[in-house]
Design an enzyme around this catalytic site. Structure first.
Site, mmCIF file in Angstrom:
data_model
loop_
_atom_site.group_PDB
_atom_site.id
_atom_site.type_symbol
_atom_site.label_atom_id
_atom_site.label_comp_id
_atom_site.label_asym_id
_atom_site.label_seq_id
_atom_site.Cartn_x
_atom_site.Cartn_y
_atom_site.Cartn_z
ATOM 1 N N GLU A 376 53.235 48.477 39.919
ATOM 2 C CA GLU A 376 53.523 48.784 38.688
ATOM 3 C C GLU A 376 54.628 50.004 38.724
ATOM 4 O OE1 GLU A 376 50.733 51.089 36.447
ATOM 5 O OE2 GLU A 376 49.039 49.765 37.226
HETATM 6 P P1 P53 Z 1 50.738 54.486 29.918
HETATM 7 C C1 P53 Z 1 49.552 58.683 35.319
HETATM 8 C C2 P53 Z 1 50.694 58.533 36.535
HETATM 9 C C3 P53 Z 1 51.052 57.135 36.730
HETATM 10 C C4 P53 Z 1 50.462 56.090 36.089
HETATM 11 O O1 P53 Z 1 50.815 54.426 31.584
HETATM 12 C C5 P53 Z 1 49.537 55.942 35.246
HETATM 13 C C6 P53 Z 1 48.890 57.360 34.914
HETATM 14 C C7 P53 Z 1 47.889 57.514 34.059
HETATM 15 O O2 P53 Z 1 48.362 57.961 32.762
HETATM 16 O O3 P53 Z 1 48.726 54.966 34.748
HETATM 17 C C8 P53 Z 1 49.071 53.801 35.021
HETATM 18 O O4 P53 Z 1 50.039 53.337 29.473
HETATM 19 C C9 P53 Z 1 47.909 52.832 34.864
HETATM 20 C C10 P53 Z 1 48.127 51.579 33.927
HETATM 21 C C11 P53 Z 1 49.034 52.297 32.738
HETATM 22 C C12 P53 Z 1 50.503 52.591 33.267
HETATM 23 O O5 P53 Z 1 50.223 53.379 34.383
HETATM 24 O O6 P53 Z 1 49.906 55.953 29.657
HETATM 25 O O7 P53 Z 1 47.737 52.046 36.129
HETATM 26 O O8 P53 Z 1 47.025 51.361 33.147
HETATM 27 O O9 P53 Z 1 48.863 51.397 31.362
HETATM 28 C C13 P53 Z 1 51.386 53.201 31.985
HETATM 29 O O10 P53 Z 1 51.917 54.627 29.502
#
Ligand code: P53
Length: 478
Positions: A376
């Site tokens: 990711e």
């Molecule tokens: P959204 C915190 C720090 C880094 C990644 O997040 C994180 C988080 C949790 O908020 O989550 C991951 O959609 C996670 C995904 C998520 C993505 O980051 O809040 O594995 O499910 O969608 C992005 O912008």
């Protein structure tokens, strides 16, 4: 000129609950994600007691990938993806988590999905639990507080790993298992462990127990997976937010090290199969009675991971200097978390730091000497659809380009062994943190807003053609 490895997995990533919808179709049970309402930028999502008719739950429909995956995979193919990371929603397979029999319709859905990916030369990369725990396991056992849930997870993993043993090679056990580390954020303890707290409970102790239970479950699954198919590559999945010392003050170095240890606890156990001394000592000092048996310690040792999968979005900063502002954190005496004056942030306050990606790749490579996989990375932003339908997301291209440059430096100059790169939310999906649709990551736009209105029509953003060229040139043309 040195080049990226031929078999480097350029891909895209999503998670079942953020994309599929079909939340109650074909025998699926209620998952932890199904009881999360929509929040917004700065407003937390609510976790409701069951599903309430007056509330809006954005994951119930999401982007309807459940019914549209074939057309979406055609777009992924056109984009040139070599890998697609998604998760299996546990509740499609075991609706209550502790059912006797698996749900055949759920198993069939993922058979069809993986077949479709493979037919289009796209390698599935599969997370077993991406914030999708059967809600019933919370109701009956209090989530991963309980050892019973270890067995439920192992049984679920065994069923799907057997079923897809000739279709899926790359697996990960628990998504961002370290999000919950400090036990303080309800959304994280809920999505990692299906845990809600009562007044007065010691959150830190409970989360150590739940985290250890997950690590034991993960290790058992790694061992079992290798028995099912020795070719399997089974990784963990960490959220790495490298935390820098604000200054060269030695106490700032220690503060940063201690903050990182709290997170490293998880990958240390996953990779080394032992509970590190810094955690054993903390448990003893704080009088925590964490329950584990000799048999479980052996399981940890026998189920170390094949690679480290991780997300990277941002870095953080800590200081012990008292005149810099910030808020207090418990990891080291007088330490405070503050923003880094050297980097900018997104509209959601996430610090943008491409060099931090190269930095953490090196640190993790040195710490574990295992293959790494960036599963990711991406830029959540508001997109504007122009009158002619185009979406000029140059800011997203800039973010991704800068991060790919740094990952290339890590591979080609620093010698890090990196399996692939699957940017997050390759198609617009429901944000995890806020439940918004309008915090977009995709290269493919989905017509839907925060209230759930829209046609769900897909269209290509400017970043689509850009990423196509990146993949086509194996990372040469950025
Ligand atoms: P959204 C915190 C720090 C880094 C990644 O997040 C994180 C988080 C949790 O908020 O989550 C991951 O959609 C996670 C995904 C998520 C993505 O980051 O809040 O594995 O499910 O969608 C992005 O912008």
């Amino acid at each position: 000129m040195k080049q990226m490895p031929e078999n480097f997995l350029w891909g895209g990533a999503v998670a079942a609950h953020q994309i599929e919808g079909g939340w109650n179709e074909d025998g699926k049970g209620i998952s932890t994600a199904d009881v999360m309402t929509a929040g917004s930028n700065g407003v937390a999502r609510e976790i409701t007691d069951g599903i309430l008719s007056e509330k809006y739950y954005p994951n119930h429909e999401a982007i309807d990938f459940y019914h549209r995956y074939k057309e979406d995979i055609q777009l992924f193919k056109e984009l040139g993806l070599k890998a697609f990371r998604t998760s299996i929603n546990w509740t499609r397979i075991f609706p209550n988590g502790n059912d006797e029999e698996a749900n055949e319709a759920g198993l069939q859905f993922y058979d069809d999905l993986f077949d479709e990916l493979l037919a289009n030369d796209i390698e599935p990369v599969i997370t077993l639990s991406h914030f999708e725990i059967p809600y019933n396991l919370y109701k009956e056992f209090g989530g991963f507080r309980s050892k019973e849930v270890i067995d439920c997870f192992v049984k679920y993993a065994e069923v799907v790993m057997n079923r897809y043993k000739n279709k899926v090679k790359y697996w990960m056990t628990f998504n961002e298992i370290n999000n919950q580390a400090d036990g303080q954020h309800e959304l994280h303890t809920w999505t990692n462990s299906a845990i809600l707290f009562e007044e007065g409970e010691n959150r830190e102790e409970i989360i150590y127990q739940a985290g250890l239970n997950e690590l034991i479950a993960s290790a058992k699954v790694v061992k079992l997976g290798h028995q099912i198919n020795p070719e399997f590559q089974i990784g963990c999945m960490m959220a790495y937010v490298p935390v820098y010392p604000y200054s060269s003050n030695p106490d700032d170095q220690m503060a940063a090290l201690k903050v990182m240890q709290r997170r490293y606890f998880y990958s240390d156990v996953h990779a080394k199969g032992e509970i590190p001394n810094y955690v054993l000592n903390e448990w003893a000092d704080k009088g925590y009675e964490i329950d584990y048996s000799d048999e479980e310690l052996k399981a940890l040792k026998g189920g170390t991971v094949d690679y480290i999968g991780f997300s990277y979005y941002m870095s953080g900063t800590v200081t012990t200097l008292q005149d810099k502002g910030g808020y207090e954190i418990p990891d080291y005496k007088n330490s405070k978390w503050l923003s880094n004056p050297f980097v900018k942030a997104s509209d959601w306050g996430w610090q943008i730091d491409p060099v931090g990606l190269r930095y953490i790749l090196n640190v993790i490579h040195e710490r574990y000497d295992l293959p790494l996989f960036i599963v990711e990375n991406g830029f959540g932003a508001y997109d504007k659809v122009e009158a002619d339908g185009s979406i000029n997301d140059q800011y997203r291209i800039d973010y991704l380009k800068a991060h790919i440059e740094q990952l290339k430096a890590a591979v080609l100059e620093d010698g890090v062994n990196l399996l692939g790169y699957t940017p997050w939310g390759i198609i617009d999906i429901v944000s995890f943190g806020t439940g918004e649709m309008e915090k977009r990551y995709g290269m493919i736009y989905v017509d839907k807003d925060n209230q759930g209105n829209g046609t769900l029509k897909r269209s290509k953003k400017k970043s689509f053609a850009w990423y196509q060229q990146v993949i086509n040139s194996n990372g040469e043309e950025l």
